[in-house]
Design an enzyme around this catalytic site. Structure first.
Site, PDB file in Angstrom:
ATOM      1  N   HIS A   1      -6.808   2.094  13.906  1.00  0.00           N
ATOM      2  CA  HIS A   1      -6.611   3.153  12.903  1.00  0.00           C
ATOM      3  C   HIS A   1      -7.894   3.478  12.154  1.00  0.00           C
ATOM      4  CE1 HIS A   1      -6.410   0.652   9.158  1.00  0.00           C
ATOM      5  NE2 HIS A   1      -5.933  -0.270   9.967  1.00  0.00           N
TER       6      HIS A   1
ATOM      7  N   ASP B   1     -11.760  -2.642   8.089  1.00  0.00           N
ATOM      8  CA  ASP B   1     -10.352  -2.454   8.432  1.00  0.00           C
ATOM      9  C   ASP B   1     -10.080  -0.945   8.407  1.00  0.00           C
ATOM     10  OD1 ASP B   1      -7.580  -2.513   8.692  1.00  0.00           O
ATOM     11  OD2 ASP B   1      -7.265  -3.092   6.597  1.00  0.00           O
TER      12      ASP B   1
ATOM     13  N   GLU C   1      -1.952   4.272   9.341  1.00  0.00           N
ATOM     14  CA  GLU C   1      -1.563   2.865   9.428  1.00  0.00           C
ATOM     15  C   GLU C   1      -1.450   2.220   8.058  1.00  0.00           C
ATOM     16  OE1 GLU C   1      -1.869  -1.490   9.787  1.00  0.00           O
ATOM     17  OE2 GLU C   1      -3.209  -0.116   8.705  1.00  0.00           O
ATOM     18  N   GLU C   2      -2.362   2.545   7.146  1.00  0.00           N
ATOM     19  CA  GLU C   2      -2.365   1.890   5.837  1.00  0.00           C
ATOM     20  C   GLU C   2      -1.124   2.214   5.007  1.00  0.00           C
ATOM     21  OE1 GLU C   2      -4.158  -0.439   5.049  1.00  0.00           O
ATOM     22  OE2 GLU C   2      -6.094  -0.280   6.045  1.00  0.00           O
TER      23      GLU C   2
ATOM     24  N   ASP D   1      -6.736  -4.510  15.493  1.00  0.00           N
ATOM     25  CA  ASP D   1      -6.877  -4.427  14.043  1.00  0.00           C
ATOM     26  C   ASP D   1      -7.463  -5.749  13.558  1.00  0.00           C
ATOM     27  OD1 ASP D   1      -6.686  -3.510  11.418  1.00  0.00           O
ATOM     28  OD2 ASP D   1      -4.642  -2.758  11.677  1.00  0.00           O
TER      29      ASP D   1
ATOM     30  N   HIS E   1      -9.298  -5.818   2.620  1.00  0.00           N
ATOM     31  CA  HIS E   1      -8.904  -4.841   1.607  1.00  0.00           C
ATOM     32  C   HIS E   1      -9.727  -4.972   0.329  1.00  0.00           C
ATOM     33  CE1 HIS E   1      -4.785  -3.334   3.272  1.00  0.00           C
ATOM     34  NE2 HIS E   1      -5.760  -3.325   4.173  1.00  0.00           N
TER      35      HIS E   1
END
Length: 351
Positions: free
Chosen positions: A71, A188, A222-223, A243, A323
């Site tokens: 993603h 990410d 995706e998030e 991922d 994150h």
């Protein structure tokens, strides 16, 4: 194991990708970048209605397909309120904490396309004014954006064209060290996107015909939970999400190997596919770690929840401080691409 042919290009591609703002919901620019990259390789691409990109490499077997996904959407924020003091209150896009963005530079993109820079700060930042500045909670009430413009009230902000609903992206602060580390926000999952793009390029350069027609979904939601849950062909048997592997206490994932996920918050991944990936890693002397991510879901999780009858798996490079301000090493990129290289040329697991 054959030598990794393109680690320098992969790192440069990651640097380009993380430098393109793309919070979930506002990913058109980065998707176009990926599309242009693939078009130069003469790879067939198409868009779905959600704005994601699907690339396809024809294989010998056209009755059974594979799909890989990574993603390109990232964490970010959206303007919740134009405050009376001329600053902005935020609403978060994706799962992260306010303290992880305090002090970060950002960009505000208006609906007309204008871009303003700013800084994300506590309202009570100055220790010379606020006695308990360090103790105040980092939350939506206290965190605000200081816009780099001469504005002192909400009316002056709106005259700039900034309004509720405008997207806010965070400065990636990308750095590549001489000893192989890549430090940046949004590894990410742009590190994995770069790996897939380089993998496709490698297949084209080496004139490899895959055993199965293979689709590459560059997803863009995706998030927020639903990036990879659609556009899966009926012929698709195996669906592999690429991922990040999450690091921390109790985890085996590191920054130097490929992480193979056994289970996340959605439950166990397909056992036979997981064993197949481990066997490929062992046979080809690829460094890997098996791991479980307790607070994690992938595009493969979303596909299973959507009801698709597929064999699903998850692998990826190990990422520290997920994150937040993330880091990985080129050796993890290498091990991940090498495992994917051999996986794409292997047989589908029995079902």
């Amino acid at each position: 194991m054959s030598t990794y042919p393109n680690v320098k290009e992969t790192k440069e591609l990651i640097q380009e990708l993380v430098s393109i703002p793309s919070p979930s919901g506002n990913t058109k620019k980065v998707i176009q970048f990926v599309d242009n990259y693939l078009k130069k390789l003469n790879v067939k691409t198409e868009y779905n209605r959600k704005g994601a990109l699907i690339a396809t490499l024809p294989g010998t077997n056209q009755n059974e397909h594979r799909m890989l996904t990574a993603h390109v959407d990232t964490l970010g924020a959206i303007v919740k309120e134009v405050k009376s003091n001329g600053r902005l209150r935020l609403d978060l896009i994706g799962g992260f904490n306010y303290n992880s963005i305090e002090g970060e530079y950002c960009e505000i993109q208006t609906s007309s396309g204008d871009v303003f820079t700013g800084t994300i700060l506590m309202h009570q930042t100055s220790v010379h004014v606020y006695k308990d500045a360090g103790k105040a909670e980092r939350n939506q009430e206290n965190i605000e954006v200081r816009i780099d413009a001469k504005v002192e009230n909400a009316e002056e902000v709106r005259l700039l064209g900034i309004e509720v609903g405008d997207f806010v992206s965070f400065d990636s602060r990308v750095q590549i060290t001489d000893n192989g580390f890549i430090k940046s926000r949004h590894l990410d999952d742009k590190a994995s996107v770069a790996i897939l793009l380089q993998l496709i390029k490698r297949m084209k350069q080496e004139n490899i015909t895959l055993p199965y027609t293979t689709h590459f979904l560059i997803s863009n939601n995706e998030e927020i939970g639903y990036g990879g849950n659609s556009n899966i062909t009926p012929e698709t048997v195996e669906y592999l999400a690429v991922d990040m592997g999450a690091m921390g206490d109790g985890q085996s994932t590191d920054e130097y190997t490929v992480s193979i996920c056994a289970k996340d918050s959605s439950g166990p991944y397909h056992y036979e596919l997981r064993k197949h990936l481990v066997e490929l890693a062992q046979t080809n002397e690829i460094g890997y770690k098996l791991d479980i991510y307790p607070y994690y879901g992938s595009d493969a999780s979303a596909a299973i929840r959507a009801g698709h009858d597929i064999i699903h798996g998850l692998i990826g490079p190990g990422i520290d401080s997920s994150h937040a301000y993330e880091r990985t090493h080129e050796s993890s990129l290498e091990q991940t691409e090498q495992l994917l290289y051999y996986y794409l040329q292997s047989n589908i697991v029995p079902y």
